[in-house]
Design a protein around this motif. Structure first.
Motif, PDB file in Angstrom:
ATOM      1  N   HIS A  63      12.863  67.352  55.161  1.00 27.92           N
ATOM      2  CA  HIS A  63      12.046  67.639  56.331  1.00 27.92           C
ATOM      3  C   HIS A  63      10.596  67.883  55.909  1.00 27.92           C
ATOM      4  O   HIS A  63      10.128  69.001  55.886  1.00 27.92           O
ATOM      5  CB  HIS A  63      12.576  68.880  57.068  1.00 27.92           C
ATOM      6  CG  HIS A  63      14.007  68.767  57.433  1.00 27.92           C
ATOM      7  ND1 HIS A  63      14.452  67.935  58.420  1.00 27.92           N
ATOM      8  CD2 HIS A  63      15.112  69.375  56.928  1.00 27.92           C
ATOM      9  CE1 HIS A  63      15.768  68.043  58.529  1.00 27.92           C
ATOM     10  NE2 HIS A  63      16.193  68.903  57.627  1.00 27.92           N
ATOM     11  N   PRO A  64       9.906  66.796  55.600  1.00 26.49           N
ATOM     12  CA  PRO A  64       8.509  67.005  55.206  1.00 26.49           C
ATOM     13  C   PRO A  64       7.700  67.480  56.413  1.00 26.49           C
ATOM     14  O   PRO A  64       7.967  67.107  57.550  1.00 26.49           O
ATOM     15  CB  PRO A  64       8.050  65.628  54.728  1.00 26.49           C
ATOM     16  CG  PRO A  64       8.965  64.677  55.388  1.00 26.49           C
ATOM     17  CD  PRO A  64      10.275  65.405  55.579  1.00 26.49           C
ATOM     18  N   ARG A  65       6.757  68.272  56.144  1.00 25.76           N
ATOM     19  CA  ARG A  65       5.924  68.832  57.191  1.00 25.76           C
ATOM     20  C   ARG A  65       4.956  67.749  57.676  1.00 25.76           C
ATOM     21  O   ARG A  65       4.281  67.108  56.866  1.00 25.76           O
ATOM     22  CB  ARG A  65       5.164  70.010  56.600  1.00 25.76           C
ATOM     23  CG  ARG A  65       4.580  70.914  57.593  1.00 25.76           C
ATOM     24  CD  ARG A  65       4.089  72.145  56.897  1.00 25.76           C
ATOM     25  NE  ARG A  65       3.618  73.081  57.885  1.00 25.76           N
ATOM     26  CZ  ARG A  65       2.927  74.138  57.619  1.00 25.76           C
ATOM     27  NH1 ARG A  65       2.619  74.427  56.375  1.00 25.76           N
ATOM     28  NH2 ARG A  65       2.548  74.940  58.565  1.00 25.76           N
ATOM     29  N   PRO A  66       4.881  67.541  58.977  1.00 22.69           N
ATOM     30  CA  PRO A  66       3.954  66.498  59.457  1.00 22.69           C
ATOM     31  C   PRO A  66       2.504  66.913  59.201  1.00 22.69           C
ATOM     32  O   PRO A  66       2.155  68.082  59.278  1.00 22.69           O
ATOM     33  CB  PRO A  66       4.253  66.410  60.958  1.00 22.69           C
ATOM     34  CG  PRO A  66       4.891  67.710  61.306  1.00 22.69           C
ATOM     35  CD  PRO A  66       5.574  68.193  60.051  1.00 22.69           C
ATOM     36  N   SER A  67       1.726  65.912  58.911  1.00 26.47           N
ATOM     37  CA  SER A  67       0.312  66.209  58.647  1.00 26.47           C
ATOM     38  C   SER A  67      -0.382  66.544  59.958  1.00 26.47           C
ATOM     39  O   SER A  67      -0.094  65.965  61.004  1.00 26.47           O
ATOM     40  CB  SER A  67      -0.362  65.022  57.974  1.00 26.47           C
ATOM     41  OG  SER A  67      -0.293  63.902  58.829  1.00 26.47           O
ATOM     42  N   GLN A  68      -1.260  67.462  59.909  1.00 29.76           N
ATOM     43  CA  GLN A  68      -1.980  67.869  61.109  1.00 29.76           C
ATOM     44  C   GLN A  68      -3.344  67.188  61.110  1.00 29.76           C
ATOM     45  O   GLN A  68      -4.175  67.417  60.233  1.00 29.76           O
ATOM     46  CB  GLN A  68      -2.140  69.378  61.130  1.00 29.76           C
ATOM     47  CG  GLN A  68      -0.829  70.102  61.226  1.00 29.76           C
ATOM     48  CD  GLN A  68      -1.015  71.617  61.234  1.00 29.76           C
ATOM     49  OE1 GLN A  68      -2.120  72.108  61.067  1.00 29.76           O
ATOM     50  NE2 GLN A  68       0.061  72.322  61.461  1.00 29.76           N
ATOM     51  N   VAL A  69      -3.531  66.337  62.104  1.00 27.19           N
ATOM     52  CA  VAL A  69      -4.774  65.617  62.233  1.00 27.19           C
ATOM     53  C   VAL A  69      -5.588  66.266  63.350  1.00 27.19           C
ATOM     54  O   VAL A  69      -5.109  66.462  64.456  1.00 27.19           O
ATOM     55  CB  VAL A  69      -4.517  64.131  62.585  1.00 27.19           C
ATOM     56  CG1 VAL A  69      -5.833  63.379  62.784  1.00 27.19           C
ATOM     57  CG2 VAL A  69      -3.673  63.495  61.505  1.00 27.19           C
ATOM     58  N   VAL A  70      -6.779  66.612  63.024  1.00 25.64           N
ATOM     59  CA  VAL A  70      -7.666  67.246  64.006  1.00 25.64           C
ATOM     60  C   VAL A  70      -8.638  66.189  64.505  1.00 25.64           C
ATOM     61  O   VAL A  70      -9.359  65.594  63.716  1.00 25.64           O
ATOM     62  CB  VAL A  70      -8.410  68.441  63.387  1.00 25.64           C
ATOM     63  CG1 VAL A  70      -9.357  69.058  64.409  1.00 25.64           C
ATOM     64  CG2 VAL A  70      -7.416  69.451  62.861  1.00 25.64           C
ATOM     65  N   ARG A  71      -8.631  65.961  65.805  1.00 30.54           N
ATOM     66  CA  ARG A  71      -9.541  64.990  66.385  1.00 30.54           C
ATOM     67  C   ARG A  71     -10.753  65.727  66.929  1.00 30.54           C
ATOM     68  O   ARG A  71     -10.631  66.696  67.666  1.00 30.54           O
ATOM     69  CB  ARG A  71      -8.884  64.223  67.519  1.00 30.54           C
ATOM     70  CG  ARG A  71      -7.798  63.326  67.057  1.00 30.54           C
ATOM     71  CD  ARG A  71      -7.323  62.520  68.212  1.00 30.54           C
ATOM     72  NE  ARG A  71      -6.231  61.644  67.800  1.00 30.54           N
ATOM     73  CZ  ARG A  71      -5.631  60.804  68.602  1.00 30.54           C
ATOM     74  NH1 ARG A  71      -5.990  60.750  69.871  1.00 30.54           N
ATOM     75  NH2 ARG A  71      -4.691  60.045  68.169  1.00 30.54           N
TER      76      ARG A  71
END
Length: 84
Positions: A69-77
């Motif tokens: 369960h890799p942690r999803p990357s958090q993309v900041v727009r």
């Protein structure tokens, strides 16, 4: 006055006078003598085995959860300030 020595002498005299008493004293000593605890070593080994199994299980679960369960990357727009 060594009481233990005097008691030993009295016991020796009584045993020589009465062989039945000697047999009963021997039986009594066998019953009341402290016995070694053979199960103590086995309990220590069992405890060590349980601790090792728990450590292995915790390690396997910790490494398994990180890989599955890799942690999803958090993309900041960021939107331009003027649009809206």
């Amino acid at each position: 006055m060594n009481f233990e020595r005097e008691l030993a002498q009295i016991e020796k005299q009584l045993v020589t006078q009465d062989p039945l008493l000697a047999e009963k004293l021997e039986t009594f000593e066998q019953i009341t003598a402290p016995r070694p605890r053979p199960g103590q070593r086995r309990r220590v080994y069992l405890f060590a085995a349980v601790v090792l199994v728990l450590l292995a299980l915790a390690s396997a679960l910790a490494s398994g959860t990180a890989a599955e369960h890799p942690r999803p990357s958090q993309v900041v727009r960021e939107e331009p300030a003027g649009s809206g």
